[in-house]
Write a protein that holds these residues in place. Sequence first.
Motif, mmCIF file in Angstrom:
data_model
loop_
_atom_site.group_PDB
_atom_site.id
_atom_site.type_symbol
_atom_site.label_atom_id
_atom_site.label_comp_id
_atom_site.label_asym_id
_atom_site.label_seq_id
_atom_site.Cartn_x
_atom_site.Cartn_y
_atom_site.Cartn_z
ATOM 1 N N LYS A 17 -81.104 -50.739 7.589
ATOM 2 C CA LYS A 17 -80.514 -49.494 6.643
ATOM 3 C C LYS A 17 -81.986 -49.066 5.846
ATOM 4 O O LYS A 17 -82.256 -48.713 5.059
ATOM 5 N N ALA B 84 -85.619 -47.591 5.486
ATOM 6 C CA ALA B 84 -86.687 -46.812 6.139
ATOM 7 C C ALA B 84 -87.751 -46.650 6.609
ATOM 8 O O ALA B 84 -88.318 -47.787 5.516
ATOM 9 N N TYR C 231 -88.877 -42.495 -1.217
ATOM 10 C CA TYR C 231 -89.484 -43.902 -2.103
ATOM 11 C C TYR C 231 -91.225 -43.720 -2.039
ATOM 12 O O TYR C 231 -91.606 -43.113 -1.499
ATOM 13 N N SER D 280 -92.823 -46.170 -0.734
ATOM 14 C CA SER D 280 -93.735 -46.594 0.260
ATOM 15 C C SER D 280 -92.685 -47.461 0.901
ATOM 16 O O SER D 280 -91.853 -47.935 0.430
ATOM 17 N N PHE E 209 -91.171 -54.542 -2.985
ATOM 18 C CA PHE E 209 -90.412 -54.587 -2.893
ATOM 19 C C PHE E 209 -91.150 -55.603 -1.353
ATOM 20 O O PHE E 209 -91.959 -55.376 -1.332
ATOM 21 N N ARG F 24 -85.301 -54.451 -7.557
ATOM 22 C CA ARG F 24 -83.895 -54.677 -7.440
ATOM 23 C C ARG F 24 -82.970 -54.907 -7.440
ATOM 24 O O ARG F 24 -82.101 -55.789 -7.853
HETATM 25 P P1 AMP Z 1 -86.173 -50.580 -6.312
HETATM 26 O O1 AMP Z 1 -86.334 -52.444 -6.422
HETATM 27 O O2 AMP Z 1 -84.713 -50.312 -5.308
HETATM 28 O O3 AMP Z 1 -86.563 -49.947 -6.844
HETATM 29 O O4 AMP Z 1 -87.025 -50.629 -4.546
HETATM 30 C C1 AMP Z 1 -88.485 -50.658 -4.184
HETATM 31 C C2 AMP Z 1 -88.767 -50.416 -3.492
HETATM 32 O O5 AMP Z 1 -88.582 -50.815 -2.148
HETATM 33 C C3 AMP Z 1 -88.595 -48.760 -3.021
HETATM 34 O O6 AMP Z 1 -90.282 -47.597 -4.281
HETATM 35 C C4 AMP Z 1 -88.976 -48.519 -2.133
HETATM 36 O O7 AMP Z 1 -90.540 -48.802 -1.347
HETATM 37 C C5 AMP Z 1 -88.340 -50.002 -1.596
HETATM 38 N N1 AMP Z 1 -87.121 -49.933 -1.140
HETATM 39 C C6 AMP Z 1 -85.691 -50.182 -1.604
HETATM 40 N N2 AMP Z 1 -85.215 -50.115 -0.158
HETATM 41 C C7 AMP Z 1 -85.134 -49.318 0.659
HETATM 42 C C8 AMP Z 1 -85.239 -48.549 1.897
HETATM 43 N N3 AMP Z 1 -83.395 -48.409 1.719
HETATM 44 N N4 AMP Z 1 -85.396 -48.605 2.487
HETATM 45 C C9 AMP Z 1 -87.537 -48.184 2.332
HETATM 46 N N5 AMP Z 1 -87.599 -48.504 1.447
HETATM 47 C C10 AMP Z 1 -86.805 -49.409 0.587
#
Ligand code: AMP
Length: 144
Positions: free
Chosen positions: A23, A25, A45, A47, A115, A132
Amino acid sequence: MSSVIKRNLEDLTVRDFMIPAEKVAHVQIGNPIEHALLVLVESGYSSVPVLDIDYKYRGTIGKTPILKSVMGIERFEMEILSEKKVEDVMRKDQPTITKDTDFLTCLKVVIDHAFACVVDEGGYFVGIITRRAILKEVNKSMYL
Ligand code: AMP
């Protein structure tokens, strides 16, 4: 943090809140940075992880370093996008964790990183944990 909250979070490991590799990228290390920029813009995203052809983790790549690498004195030199490869621009100094890493270690990692990549004993990429997901677990534990 109260002792009840702390105990509940201490029981968690990465496997409880990881986003699995299928799941996530990602981009390949040998791709032109143009491809990486397309993936980043399309996915939204800032990164994503960089993997090699064997699916081993090699680093991360973000929009800002890509744009900086094509920045000339007066304009973006867009032709460089097809010349440079992901490995020329990616970061290799990001911390990685395993499926067994405990919650409090993850919490410390996401203070400085949005992340973190999860790898197995062979260095193969198995997923990511995000700021998150960590915040969601902290929030859940507040209502126990
Ligand atoms: P979030 O805490 O959900 O804002 O995610 C933090 C960071 O994790 C995002 O800005 C992306 O760089 C990376 N990220 C989150 N979900 C994905 C995903 N499904 N695929 C690739 N990178 C992700």
